[in-house]
Design a protein around this motif. Structure first.
Motif, short mmCIF file in Angstrom:
data_model
loop_
_atom_site.label_atom_id
_atom_site.label_comp_id
_atom_site.label_asym_id
_atom_site.label_seq_id
_atom_site.Cartn_x
_atom_site.Cartn_y
_atom_site.Cartn_z
N GLY A 24 7.06 -5.36 -14.44
CA GLY A 24 7.02 -4.57 -13.22
C GLY A 24 8.14 -3.57 -13.05
N PHE A 25 9.05 -3.49 -14.03
CA PHE A 25 10.16 -2.54 -13.94
C PHE A 25 9.94 -1.39 -14.92
N ARG A 26 10.34 -0.21 -14.50
CA ARG A 26 10.07 0.98 -15.31
C ARG A 26 11.01 1.11 -16.51
N GLY A 68 23.82 -14.10 -29.09
CA GLY A 68 23.69 -15.30 -29.92
C GLY A 68 24.52 -15.14 -31.19
N THR A 69 23.91 -15.42 -32.35
CA THR A 69 24.62 -15.23 -33.61
C THR A 69 24.90 -13.76 -33.85
N GLY A 70 24.18 -12.89 -33.15
CA GLY A 70 24.43 -11.46 -33.17
C GLY A 70 24.21 -10.90 -31.78
N PHE A 71 24.45 -9.60 -31.63
CA PHE A 71 24.27 -8.92 -30.35
C PHE A 71 23.11 -7.96 -30.50
N GLY A 72 21.96 -8.34 -29.93
CA GLY A 72 20.77 -7.50 -30.02
C GLY A 72 20.58 -6.69 -28.75
N SER A 73 19.85 -5.58 -28.87
CA SER A 73 19.64 -4.73 -27.69
C SER A 73 18.40 -3.88 -27.89
N ALA A 74 17.71 -3.62 -26.77
CA ALA A 74 16.51 -2.79 -26.81
C ALA A 74 16.31 -2.13 -25.46
N LEU A 75 15.51 -1.08 -25.46
CA LEU A 75 15.22 -0.32 -24.24
C LEU A 75 13.71 -0.22 -24.06
N SER A 76 13.25 -0.51 -22.83
CA SER A 76 11.85 -0.34 -22.49
C SER A 76 11.71 0.73 -21.42
N VAL A 77 10.91 1.74 -21.70
CA VAL A 77 10.62 2.78 -20.72
C VAL A 77 9.10 2.84 -20.56
N ASP A 78 8.63 2.49 -19.38
CA ASP A 78 7.19 2.44 -19.11
C ASP A 78 6.46 1.58 -20.13
N GLY A 79 7.08 0.47 -20.52
CA GLY A 79 6.45 -0.48 -21.43
C GLY A 79 6.58 -0.17 -22.90
N ILE A 80 7.14 0.98 -23.24
CA ILE A 80 7.37 1.34 -24.64
C ILE A 80 8.77 0.90 -25.02
N VAL A 81 8.85 -0.01 -25.99
CA VAL A 81 10.13 -0.65 -26.33
C VAL A 81 10.66 -0.12 -27.65
N THR A 82 11.95 0.23 -27.66
CA THR A 82 12.62 0.70 -28.87
C THR A 82 13.96 -0.01 -29.03
N ASP A 83 14.41 -0.11 -30.25
CA ASP A 83 15.69 -0.74 -30.58
C ASP A 83 16.84 0.18 -30.19
#
Length: 314
Positions: A140-142, A150-165
């Protein structure tokens, strides 16, 4: 495990620093087939044979539990990794260095009897956030930033449901990179620096937290570092929500309130949420690579990944 026809099922796996979790996903129903979840411990500093045999064992066990033919595989994999070709580029991160340069896609194709084109890899943090956006804390968030601690630091971005690293783990931070400060090994190293003692994991430190001012001070230091790092990222990205997952998030009582106070003082209206799906998020996100029609031709090449990683590190 030779299979003859396509269906809605995908063997999905989340590869972590100490284990692999696999399950069979029904893409049509958007659900994990109950009884197929399989967890196998992995020595990420073991030999290439040990690592790959652990991974393939988990995938085969999940398949055998399903009772249905499956001929597609989706894997949530930590980076750096050539996701298009299935080649590991991990080194100098204290994990999986033995498989550097190996073609994991071809190995699994041969072992599982599945066409290489039907085996897709996705960044693990990206898969995690995809799952949480579809059916978890990010629904429900844009614009959502997801981080895994955890064992590493992961990150991603979602814009209008499209997710990228986002690859924030490779960004410079203090005298090294962010992955060295927002992961389990930082806690263990810092605890050893202060006390001269060793600990087996963050969970072990938590057990002593009520009796140790040192452990509390370490979490305070972690919180300050993370808030300052994220502040710079958020100034550019301007997310409306932050979703936090990973094993360290299980210790949220030690840092979440203060992290929230520090970030919301700069970003009014920012929502900060803990992930709710656990490992199921990455499993769903990895399988969704097929459901979303992930285009391999737009994924970065191995040269692109290495150039980006070297640029960010140095």
């Amino acid at each position: 495990m030779s299979l003859q026809h396509k269906n809605n099922y995908v063997i999905s796996a989340d590869i972590g620093g100490t284990h692999i979790t696999a399950a069979v996903i029904d893409l049509e129903k958007k659900m994990i087939i109950e009884g197929t979840r399989t967890r196998v411990n992995v020595d990420s500093q073991g030999t290439a044979t040990e690592i790959l045999e652990s991974w393939s064992a988990a995938l085969i066990q999940a398949y055998e539990k399903s009772g249905s033919p499956v001929q597609r595989v989706g894997l949530a994999m930590p980076g750096p990794f050539d996701y298009q070709n299935g080649i590991s580029l991990i080194k100098d991160l204290h994990k999986y260095e033995a498989i550097y340069g190996l073609n994991i896609k071809l190995y699994l194709s041969e072992v599982l009897g599945i066409e290489a084109a039907d085996i897709l890899f996705r960044n693990d943090a990206e898969a995690f956030l995809q799952g949480e956006v579809v059916a978890g804390a990010g629904t429900g968030f844009r614009k959502v930033i997801g981080i895994t601690l955890g064992t590493g630091f992961g990150s991603a971005l979602s814009v209008d449901g499209i997710v990228t690293d986002l690859s924030l783990g490779s960004r410079p931070h203090q005298d090294s990179i962010a992955d060295d400060y927002f992961s389990t090994r930082w806690f263990l190293r810092r605890y050893h620096e202060i006390t001269g003692l060793s600990a087996t994991g963050v969970s072990g430190l938590i057990l002593t937290s009520k009796h140790s001012a040192v452990v509390r001070s370490i979490f305070d230091e972690f919180t300050v570092n993370l808030s300052l790092f994220l502040k710079d990222i958020f100034l550019n990205e301007k997310p409306d929500t932050l979703v936090i997952g990973g094993n360290i998030a299980k210790a949220s009582g030690m840092f979440l309130d203060e992290l929230g106070n520090r970030l919301t003082s700069h970003f009014k209206g920012l929502k900060i949420k803990l992930a709710v799906l656990g490992e199921d998020a990455a499993l769903m996100g990895a399988a969704a690579s097929f459901d979303n029609g992930l285009r391999l031709d737009i994924l970065p090449s191995a040269d692109d990944i290495l150039r980006r990683d070297l640029f960010i590190r140095y």
